[in-house]
Enzyme design. Structure first.
Site, mmCIF file in Angstrom:
data_model
loop_
_atom_site.group_PDB
_atom_site.id
_atom_site.type_symbol
_atom_site.label_atom_id
_atom_site.label_comp_id
_atom_site.label_asym_id
_atom_site.label_seq_id
_atom_site.Cartn_x
_atom_site.Cartn_y
_atom_site.Cartn_z
ATOM 1 N N VAL A 118 0.504 -1.250 0.407
ATOM 2 C CA VAL A 118 0.167 0.093 0.163
ATOM 3 C C VAL A 118 0.397 0.997 -0.180
ATOM 4 O O VAL A 118 0.629 2.191 0.019
ATOM 5 C CB VAL A 118 -1.072 -0.075 1.226
ATOM 6 C CG1 VAL A 118 -1.796 -1.322 0.878
ATOM 7 C CG2 VAL A 118 -0.406 -0.305 2.628
ATOM 8 N N TYR B 297 4.762 5.573 15.682
ATOM 9 C CA TYR B 297 4.588 5.077 15.143
ATOM 10 C C TYR B 297 3.259 5.597 15.500
ATOM 11 O O TYR B 297 2.279 6.239 14.962
ATOM 12 C CB TYR B 297 4.254 3.853 15.601
ATOM 13 C CG TYR B 297 2.671 2.488 15.826
ATOM 14 C CD1 TYR B 297 2.024 2.270 15.119
ATOM 15 C CD2 TYR B 297 1.901 2.819 17.097
ATOM 16 C CE1 TYR B 297 1.243 1.129 14.877
ATOM 17 C CE2 TYR B 297 0.462 2.457 17.763
ATOM 18 C CZ TYR B 297 0.341 1.099 15.695
ATOM 19 O OH TYR B 297 -0.810 0.824 16.287
ATOM 20 N N ALA C 280 2.753 8.835 16.245
ATOM 21 C CA ALA C 280 2.832 10.521 15.478
ATOM 22 C C ALA C 280 2.017 9.540 14.365
ATOM 23 O O ALA C 280 1.048 10.738 13.640
ATOM 24 C CB ALA C 280 4.424 10.846 14.898
ATOM 25 N N LYS D 201 -0.527 7.161 13.814
ATOM 26 C CA LYS D 201 -1.654 7.024 14.102
ATOM 27 C C LYS D 201 -2.252 8.012 14.061
ATOM 28 O O LYS D 201 -3.955 8.441 14.136
ATOM 29 C CB LYS D 201 -1.726 5.967 15.435
ATOM 30 C CG LYS D 201 -1.572 4.822 14.816
ATOM 31 C CD LYS D 201 -2.111 4.046 13.221
ATOM 32 C CE LYS D 201 -1.396 2.967 13.438
ATOM 33 N NZ LYS D 201 -2.185 2.097 12.207
ATOM 34 N N ILE E 153 -4.491 -5.315 20.888
ATOM 35 C CA ILE E 153 -5.378 -6.163 20.653
ATOM 36 C C ILE E 153 -4.529 -7.326 20.324
ATOM 37 O O ILE E 153 -2.850 -6.736 19.990
ATOM 38 C CB ILE E 153 -5.725 -5.625 19.544
ATOM 39 C CG1 ILE E 153 -6.740 -3.923 19.410
ATOM 40 C CG2 ILE E 153 -6.669 -6.700 18.905
ATOM 41 C CD1 ILE E 153 -8.488 -3.687 20.268
HETATM 42 P P1 NAD Z 1 -1.215 -7.602 11.810
HETATM 43 O O1 NAD Z 1 0.757 -6.703 11.836
HETATM 44 O O2 NAD Z 1 -1.355 -9.145 12.649
HETATM 45 O O3 NAD Z 1 -1.698 -7.287 10.736
HETATM 46 C C1 NAD Z 1 -0.975 -5.932 9.957
HETATM 47 C C2 NAD Z 1 -1.200 -6.371 8.729
HETATM 48 O O4 NAD Z 1 -0.763 -5.582 7.577
HETATM 49 C C3 NAD Z 1 -0.689 -7.896 7.988
HETATM 50 O O5 NAD Z 1 -1.739 -8.505 7.269
HETATM 51 C C4 NAD Z 1 0.643 -6.860 7.575
HETATM 52 O O6 NAD Z 1 1.062 -7.996 5.834
HETATM 53 C C5 NAD Z 1 -0.244 -5.519 6.473
HETATM 54 N N1 NAD Z 1 0.932 -4.785 5.963
HETATM 55 C C6 NAD Z 1 2.355 -4.709 6.061
HETATM 56 N N2 NAD Z 1 2.745 -4.179 5.295
HETATM 57 C C7 NAD Z 1 2.078 -3.359 4.700
HETATM 58 C C8 NAD Z 1 2.169 -3.197 3.162
HETATM 59 N N3 NAD Z 1 2.754 -2.243 3.091
HETATM 60 N N4 NAD Z 1 0.796 -3.553 2.263
HETATM 61 C C9 NAD Z 1 -0.309 -3.623 2.393
HETATM 62 N N5 NAD Z 1 0.152 -4.164 3.453
HETATM 63 C C10 NAD Z 1 0.818 -4.074 4.791
HETATM 64 O O7 NAD Z 1 -1.031 -6.461 12.725
HETATM 65 P P2 NAD Z 1 -2.645 -6.293 13.471
HETATM 66 O O8 NAD Z 1 -2.483 -5.723 15.378
HETATM 67 O O9 NAD Z 1 -2.963 -7.386 12.897
HETATM 68 O O10 NAD Z 1 -2.675 -4.274 12.865
HETATM 69 C C11 NAD Z 1 -3.806 -4.214 12.183
HETATM 70 C C12 NAD Z 1 -3.476 -2.614 12.464
HETATM 71 O O11 NAD Z 1 -3.795 -2.030 13.337
HETATM 72 C C13 NAD Z 1 -2.116 -1.871 11.807
HETATM 73 O O12 NAD Z 1 -2.560 -0.608 11.793
HETATM 74 C C14 NAD Z 1 -1.943 -1.783 13.416
HETATM 75 O O13 NAD Z 1 -1.028 -0.185 13.293
HETATM 76 C C15 NAD Z 1 -3.454 -1.021 13.629
HETATM 77 N N6 NAD Z 1 -3.787 -1.212 15.594
HETATM 78 C C16 NAD Z 1 -3.225 -2.336 16.126
HETATM 79 C C17 NAD Z 1 -3.282 -2.789 17.730
HETATM 80 C C18 NAD Z 1 -2.717 -4.212 18.319
HETATM 81 O O14 NAD Z 1 -2.904 -3.639 19.468
HETATM 82 N N7 NAD Z 1 -2.940 -5.102 17.378
HETATM 83 C C19 NAD Z 1 -3.542 -1.343 18.039
HETATM 84 C C20 NAD Z 1 -4.242 0.081 17.177
HETATM 85 C C21 NAD Z 1 -3.867 -0.221 16.428
#
Ligand code: NAD
Length: 247
Positions: free
Chosen positions: A66, A157, A159, A161, A190
């Protein structure tokens, strides 16, 4: 391929594992046509697809980084060669970075912003054009509680978000007259591989700070996305999904 016009469609970026996978499953269960983007791990992507196939669902996979403008354009071209409408875009793809600022290289900083902010911008730009043209749509960006309150050792991270939140609010105003709603979900902690660096003691300590007394799961975030998908009078909002964490 066949153009399926009657069923609503959703594109979930980074949707083959973690929160994105739960979001994809939620929309499949709600009857949407689901397209799941992934960037590199084809084995996981195919495993997720076949897991969903076994449940009776047929999501489409599209490979694209992306953060890459050409790959995002190509992803949307491929999407619209299959479907002639995009109802929901979920910008879920994201990466984290756990580092004190003194150790954060320019490359580290740029990569976090390239995926978390540029990626969201590129996908929204493509989607906006199509959604405006078809009379409306809904964009859901995944931010983070750290984008609201900031986290030590996660400056880049946090910043990035926070940028997701500012972007969401601005774009919601720009696209509201075109009936395109733009919101974000702000997950707390999560239980996904993004948090695998924490020791079990650290996890216990984090849980003790969550009023609801547990970590979140992908389904918790997915339910919030499903709500926003249908909430026709809600735009420009940040919906926290953190069990009351950091309030
Ligand atoms: P994760 O690492 O399991 O999933 C992240 C996904 O994004 C993966 O499938 C990865 O392959 C994909 N990805 C990374 N770079 C990419 C790119 N350049 N192009 C396309 N896909 C790409 O982590 P998650 O916890 O499932 O995170 C999902 C979203 O939720 C993220 O944006 C993360 O910042 C956000 N988030 C997670 C938490 C948490 O505690 N897990 C909390 C707040 C926000």
């Amino acid at each position: 391929m066949e153009n399926l016009t009657d069923t609503k469609t959703v594109l979930v970026t980074g949707g083959t594992k973690g929160i994105g996978k739960a979001i994809a499953l939620e929309f499949l269960q709600l009857g949407y046509e689901v397209v799941i983007n992934y960037s590199s791990d084809e084995e996981t992507a195919l495993a997720t697809q076949s897991e969903f196939n076994m449940l009776g669902y047929c999501p489409v996979l599209i490979c694209a980084d992306v953060s890459d403008e050409n790959q995002v354009r190509e992803m949307f071209r491929e999407f619209f060669s299959i479907y002639d409408r995009l109802d929901i875009l979920v910008n879920n793809a994201g990466i984290s970075l756990y580092e004190v600022i003194q150790d954060t290289s320019l490359d580290d900083w740029d990569r976090v912003f390239a995926v978390n902010v540029r990626g969201m911008f590129l996908c929204c730009r493509e989607a906006a054009d199509k959604m405006i043209g078809s009379g409306g749509g809904c964009i859901i960006n995944i931010s983070s509680v750290w984008g609201e309150v900031g986290a030590s050792c996660e400056v880049a991270y946090s910043a990035s978000k926070a940028a997701v939140i500012g972007f969401t609010k601005a774009l919601s105003k720009e696209l509201a007259p075109s009936n395109v709603r733009v919101n974000c979900v702000s997950p707390g902690i999560i239980d996904t591989s993004m948090n695998s660096r924490f020791t079990s003691e650290e996890i216990e300590d984090l849980i003790s700070q969550v009023p609801l007394g547990r970590l979140g799961v992908g389904e918790d975030v997915a339910k919030a996305c499903a709500y926003l998908a249908e909430a026709s009078y809600v735009t420009g909002e940040v919906l926290p999904v953190g069990g009351g964490f950091a309030k």
